[in-house]
Design a protein around this motif. Structure first.
Motif, PDB file in Angstrom:
ATOM      1  N   UNK A  25       2.713   2.824  -3.137  1.00  0.00           N
ATOM      2  CA  UNK A  25       3.821   3.500  -3.255  1.00  0.00           C
ATOM      3  C   UNK A  25       4.233   3.960  -4.514  1.00  0.00           C
ATOM      4  N   UNK A  26       3.793   3.450  -5.671  1.00  0.00           N
ATOM      5  CA  UNK A  26       4.198   3.677  -7.167  1.00  0.00           C
ATOM      6  C   UNK A  26       3.399   4.624  -7.639  1.00  0.00           C
ATOM      7  N   UNK A  27       3.961   5.124  -8.885  1.00  0.00           N
ATOM      8  CA  UNK A  27       3.412   6.111  -9.815  1.00  0.00           C
ATOM      9  C   UNK A  27       3.140   7.395  -9.154  1.00  0.00           C
ATOM     10  N   UNK A  28       2.181   7.904  -8.850  1.00  0.00           N
ATOM     11  CA  UNK A  28       1.858   9.073  -8.158  1.00  0.00           C
ATOM     12  C   UNK A  28       2.167   9.218  -6.643  1.00  0.00           C
ATOM     13  N   UNK A  29       2.569   8.089  -6.269  1.00  0.00           N
ATOM     14  CA  UNK A  29       2.622   7.756  -4.813  1.00  0.00           C
ATOM     15  C   UNK A  29       1.366   7.413  -3.891  1.00  0.00           C
ATOM     16  N   UNK A  30       1.717   7.610  -2.738  1.00  0.00           N
ATOM     17  CA  UNK A  30       0.371   7.146  -1.604  1.00  0.00           C
ATOM     18  C   UNK A  30      -0.752   8.391  -1.870  1.00  0.00           C
ATOM     19  N   UNK A  31      -1.825   8.240  -1.395  1.00  0.00           N
ATOM     20  CA  UNK A  31      -2.646   9.277  -1.389  1.00  0.00           C
ATOM     21  C   UNK A  31      -3.937   8.538  -0.595  1.00  0.00           C
ATOM     22  N   UNK A  32      -4.948   9.316  -0.015  1.00  0.00           N
ATOM     23  CA  UNK A  32      -5.978   8.865   0.735  1.00  0.00           C
ATOM     24  C   UNK A  32      -7.023   8.049   0.056  1.00  0.00           C
ATOM     25  N   UNK A  33      -7.009   8.360  -1.497  1.00  0.00           N
ATOM     26  CA  UNK A  33      -8.078   7.973  -2.054  1.00  0.00           C
ATOM     27  C   UNK A  33      -7.519   6.598  -2.763  1.00  0.00           C
ATOM     28  N   UNK A  34      -6.557   6.493  -2.918  1.00  0.00           N
ATOM     29  CA  UNK A  34      -5.830   5.083  -3.096  1.00  0.00           C
ATOM     30  C   UNK A  34      -6.075   4.236  -2.183  1.00  0.00           C
ATOM     31  N   UNK A  35      -5.749   4.694  -0.812  1.00  0.00           N
ATOM     32  CA  UNK A  35      -5.927   3.614   0.325  1.00  0.00           C
ATOM     33  C   UNK A  35      -7.377   3.516   0.384  1.00  0.00           C
ATOM     34  N   UNK A  36      -8.305   4.414   0.347  1.00  0.00           N
ATOM     35  CA  UNK A  36      -9.565   4.127   0.485  1.00  0.00           C
ATOM     36  C   UNK A  36     -10.181   3.010  -0.546  1.00  0.00           C
ATOM     37  N   UNK A  37      -9.567   3.166  -1.819  1.00  0.00           N
ATOM     38  CA  UNK A  37     -10.137   2.251  -2.768  1.00  0.00           C
ATOM     39  C   UNK A  37      -9.677   0.922  -2.512  1.00  0.00           C
ATOM     40  N   UNK A  38      -8.483   0.848  -1.901  1.00  0.00           N
ATOM     41  CA  UNK A  38      -7.742  -0.575  -1.504  1.00  0.00           C
ATOM     42  C   UNK A  38      -8.593  -1.283  -0.446  1.00  0.00           C
ATOM     43  N   UNK A  39      -8.824  -0.416   0.479  1.00  0.00           N
ATOM     44  CA  UNK A  39      -9.730  -1.140   1.448  1.00  0.00           C
ATOM     45  C   UNK A  39     -11.055  -1.369   1.530  1.00  0.00           C
ATOM     46  N   UNK A  40     -11.735  -0.409   1.134  1.00  0.00           N
ATOM     47  CA  UNK A  40     -13.210  -0.796   0.748  1.00  0.00           C
ATOM     48  C   UNK A  40     -13.394  -1.667  -0.696  1.00  0.00           C
ATOM     49  N   UNK A  41     -12.546  -1.569  -1.521  1.00  0.00           N
ATOM     50  CA  UNK A  41     -12.939  -2.369  -2.841  1.00  0.00           C
ATOM     51  C   UNK A  41     -12.094  -3.985  -2.552  1.00  0.00           C
ATOM     52  N   UNK A  42     -11.185  -4.017  -1.934  1.00  0.00           N
ATOM     53  CA  UNK A  42     -10.587  -5.132  -1.689  1.00  0.00           C
ATOM     54  C   UNK A  42     -10.383  -5.973  -0.442  1.00  0.00           C
ATOM     55  N   UNK A  43     -10.209  -5.113   0.778  1.00  0.00           N
ATOM     56  CA  UNK A  43     -10.214  -5.774   1.813  1.00  0.00           C
ATOM     57  C   UNK A  43     -11.316  -6.369   2.353  1.00  0.00           C
ATOM     58  N   UNK A  44     -12.463  -5.816   2.328  1.00  0.00           N
ATOM     59  CA  UNK A  44     -13.880  -6.279   2.895  1.00  0.00           C
ATOM     60  C   UNK A  44     -14.820  -6.511   1.655  1.00  0.00           C
ATOM     61  N   UNK A  45     -15.930  -7.393   2.349  1.00  0.00           N
ATOM     62  CA  UNK A  45     -16.839  -7.538   1.413  1.00  0.00           C
ATOM     63  C   UNK A  45     -17.880  -6.430   1.293  1.00  0.00           C
TER      64      UNK A  45
END
Length: 290
Positions: free
Chosen positions: A154-174
């Motif tokens: 929620x910082x910087x430019x705020x939430x976006x679909x791209x930020x969320x996808x990066x978080x989930x695909x790059x960090x939540x799962x192998x």
């Protein structure tokens, strides 16, 4: 990509807990089992455990709340003591459900909630399964890359679909291919709820009390951990990039009745990526079969 199993029919109820609304979905019969979800943007109880609810409901009364600040529950939490705030509301939910004691299963933020509830009131917890909990050695090292991504959503430019996808695909799962686009979209829509944007439920501690908050959120500095009588199974993905797997060894070394299982080629979502393994181990452990 694995297709998730169809969810069973679930009863939906909203409980008033300490003046806040807590949404709950439940199904199944048997000993009470609460599934407490993680704290990533757009998270909710049912979406977090979509691959586990049906299997566990064969043996347990599965109760899946949206934690305060998430899903269909009241938004906003006490940022000065977030784990204590969550634990207090889940304990109040147990009261509302008429349960003196229940099993707790928690993923990440939900695991931190479960552990704090057990430390504060061990008599309310039967057995406990923790997956990659936050707050394990948090004052001793810099946050992992995935946790930084979560805290900055929620910082910087705020939430976006791209930020969320990066978080989930790059960090939540192998394996990024495990997560369907529909899950990304659902979580993104939930993450931009105006009430959530106005009061994000999980942010980086700041201000005059930040150091005290961080200290309070580090369970390894809590002397009660060495006396906690609740039988506990800790499951951690060996490739977790949100909360470091070394936290599992810290808990196993400190807790008097703690089993540890580290899953190879698995990220932060053990219950999602290794659903069959998780469902079997969880049901067996909670049933007293180690």
């Amino acid at each position: 990509m694995t297709t998730p199993p169809a969810l069973p029919v679930m009863q939906e109820t909203t409980y008033d807990v300490n003046g806040k609304k807590i949404f709950v979905a439940e199904t199944g019969d048997g000993p009470a089992l609460l599934l407490l979800h993680g704290g990533g943007p757009g998270a909710s109880g049912v979406s977090n455990y979509v691959r586990n609810i049906g299997a566990l409901a064969k043996e347990y009364r599965v109760i899946v709340p949206d934690l305060p600040g998430y899903g269909r529950s009241t938004k906003g939490i006490d940022g000065s003591d977030p784990f204590g705030y969550l634990a207090g509301h889940i304990r109040g939910l147990l009261d509302g459900l008429g349960l003196d004691k229940a099993h707790l299963v928690g993923n990440s933020y939900g695991a931190s909630c479960a552990l704090r509830l057990a430390l504060d009131t061990p008599g309310r917890v039967d057995r406990m399964v923790l997956m990659g909990p936050g707050g394990i050695g948090t004052t001793r090292a810099l946050p992992a890359p995935g946790l930084n991504s979560l805290l900055d959503y929620y910082k910087g430019e705020g939430p976006s679909r791209l930020k969320l996808e990066k978080f989930i695909r790059n960090y939540l799962v192998f394996n990024a291919a495990e997560v369907p686009d529909s899950a990304i979209e659902e979580r993104y829509r939930a993450s931009i709820d105006p009430d959530v944007i106005a009061a994000p439920p999980l942010t980086r501690p700041s201000g005059p009390g930040a150091a005290r908050t961080v200290w309070r959120m580090d369970f390894t500095r809590d002397p009660r951990l060495k006396r906690l009588p609740v039988p506990t199974l800790v499951m951690w993905g060996a490739a977790d990039r949100v909360n470091r797997p070394s936290g599992g060894r810290m808990l196993a070394a400190r807790m008097p009745d703690c089993d540890l299982y580290v899953a190879a080629n698995t990220g932060h979502w053990v219950q999602f990526e290794r659903a069959a393994l998780f469902n079997r181990m969880c049901a067996d452990f909670l049933g007293g079969h180690r």
